[in-house]
Design an enzyme around this catalytic site. Sequence first.
Site, mmCIF file in Angstrom:
data_model
loop_
_atom_site.group_PDB
_atom_site.id
_atom_site.type_symbol
_atom_site.label_atom_id
_atom_site.label_comp_id
_atom_site.label_asym_id
_atom_site.label_seq_id
_atom_site.Cartn_x
_atom_site.Cartn_y
_atom_site.Cartn_z
ATOM 1 N N GLU A 26 0.828 -1.216 0.000
ATOM 2 C CA GLU A 26 0.000 0.000 0.000
ATOM 3 C C GLU A 26 0.858 1.261 0.000
ATOM 4 O O GLU A 26 0.585 2.193 0.751
ATOM 5 C CB GLU A 26 -0.945 -0.007 1.207
ATOM 6 N N GLU A 83 -6.498 -7.759 -1.298
ATOM 7 C CA GLU A 83 -7.123 -7.886 0.020
ATOM 8 C C GLU A 83 -8.613 -7.641 -0.125
ATOM 9 O O GLU A 83 -9.038 -6.511 -0.373
ATOM 10 C CB GLU A 83 -6.525 -6.881 1.022
#
Length: 604
Positions: free
Chosen positions: A292, A366
């Site tokens: 991320e 995710e």
Amino acid sequence: MQGSASLTVQSLPLCLGLWIPAQRTPESAALGSGQQRGDGSSVGRGLLGLAVMGPPPRFSPHLAWRRILCIFFLPFISSGFAPRIKYTDKFIFGKEPLTSSKPRASTVPFFPAVRFNWSHLTPLELKDRSVGLQAEEGVGRNPYFTLEGHEFLIFGGSIHYFRVPREYWRDRLLKLRACGFNTVTTYVPWNLHEPESGKFDFSGNLDLEAFVLLAAEVGLWVILRPGPYVCSELDLGGLPSRLLQDPTTQLRTTNRTFVEAVDKYFDHLIARVVPLQYRKGGPIIAVQVENEYGSFNKDKNYMPYLHKALLERGVVELLLTSDNTNKVLNGHIKGVLATINMNSFRADTFEQLFKVQKNKPILIMEYWVGWFDTWGKRHTPTDAGDVENTVTEFIQLDISFNVYMFHGGTNFGFMNGGIHFTHYRAVITSYDYDAVLTEAGDYTDKYFKLRKLFQSVFVTPLPLLPKPTHKAVYPSMRLSLYLPLWDVLQYLNRPVVSRTPLNMENLPIHGGNGQAFGLVLYEATICSGGRLHVEARDAAQVFLNETSLGILADETQNVDVPTITECQLLRILVENQGRVNFSWKIQDQRKVFPWRTSLSTPWK
Ligand SMILES: *[C@@H]1O[C@H](CO)[C@@H](O)[C@H](O)[C@H]1NC(C)=O
Ligand SMILES: *[C@@H]1O[C@H](CO)[C@@H](O)[C@H](O)[C@H]1NC(C)=O
Ligand SMILES: *[C@@H]1O[C@H](CO)[C@@H](O)[C@H](O)[C@H]1NC(C)=O
Ligand SMILES: *[C@@H]1O[C@H](CO)[C@@H](O)[C@H](O)[C@H]1NC(C)=O
């Protein structure tokens, strides 16, 4: 500090955490926030836990809201074989028209036109290996993954080996496989693997290679997420706290101090990973670059640096980045597959992804089926029917996914991180995550719903369900003896004496690596009272000799020291509750003593 007071710093070993009254024991983590879930020690739950969780109320206002959203999108989703979902400039083709304009009832099984036969696409069956996981373009159809040339969807689930006792690894992996998943994904926590600079620990519960090989033995592929920063709600996002010793070090940038530390770690870690790759006969089919980074995005050279670092060290399998849907533009790397993280479909889910990457298969790296918990916040479970519907959507749209978490496990010891948006909040000991398996590894409604769904899309039967693990109830016991902290001090490591208070990262202990976790006791002799002002991170108990004067925390920074007639020992027991795992705040997570003392009478 002014004057000549000398300060003794006593660093407490981790085991002392057990003594500190009711501050952060797993039990209070579970009970304090009124959750019906346990940590590893909350035995006797077993299937009972399942029964307690039961079916969520079907028509909660929360759900109704979701359903309205769902209805809003259904015309897009359910308009047949033709281009179905129009997101910006790109179409996703669906496999199967939905029969109803109402949201699908979760009990209606879904059968795609073509069912999957991947029985030969497991690490056990696939022996001849030349091309690993590939992202193929689609002409007149959706782009798709292939494995050794065979079309393939990733049905992944996250299990973090370091959050599950090693004795249970096989059980959890078998349950993943028996549910119908084909891939396990895990982060790799740098701070746990290299507790002191140059000293590596890949033993016991940190035996990454054993975990990866066990996955292969069970018939699962592996996607590895080696960081160096992983977030994962770990202390400092999995970065070693010693990197905070020098305030000029800039974490998650190409700052030389930082990348030199990364290089040394990668030299060691990646050498272990390379032989476990697909093309070497191992189960690792893809490796993620950092985590991320789009949400952090402080140095545009950083991701390319890490990309190169992996290639140079022999990573040959598919590389990918993973970002929140609105951060892909910042986080992706040219030539590396971009993937996204989400909990439900939104109008703009694919907007940024399609801007950076056209004609590549979609992987939801995710798919959040739950969420982590922080101290003081209510636990909010996710509806199993919503999870089933979203995963159905993925399969219909040829979208690969990784369920985060399939099994969350436990933040053992002090490994938990913290969050800080407006207020600091520590992540609790349990990492149950409202995942597909409970923290104790038991089946949930989500598990059975997903298994039924997966079974309906495969031609081959799923493996049998492993039996629930044995549970026992320990008899209750009464603590009759205890040792006050003050009596323990003489048995601990020798105090560090310093003229100025040192933060825990800079204590000259553990071979110069400082102290990563736990508590530090600061002591100074004072001979008059006044106001003590300390920005304690994250919390501290203040004592005059053995008498408690108060607690310092987020918003309480002052403690009044009463007038005293003879010199006494001021003692401040500082507790690191977990460094934040995200955002620029990671630069500033030294624990603590910014000791801006304003004891009105100067120190002696
Ligand atoms: C699935 O594929 C394998 C190997 O390609 C084949 O042997 C098997 O018969 C197939 N199973 C079914 C039910 O089609
Ligand atoms: C980055 O690393 C170098 C070399 O280790 C150091 O001297 C420098 O001050 C660091 N910080 C910044 C902000 O450049
Ligand atoms: C820690 O990471 C999670 C994402 O995994 C994020 O939601 C949370 O807010 C982070 N903590 C912060 C911002 O301090
Ligand atoms: C407090 O501690 C100091 C230093 O150990 C000791 O000399 C003093 O007698 C103690 N005072 C009280 C009131 O216990």
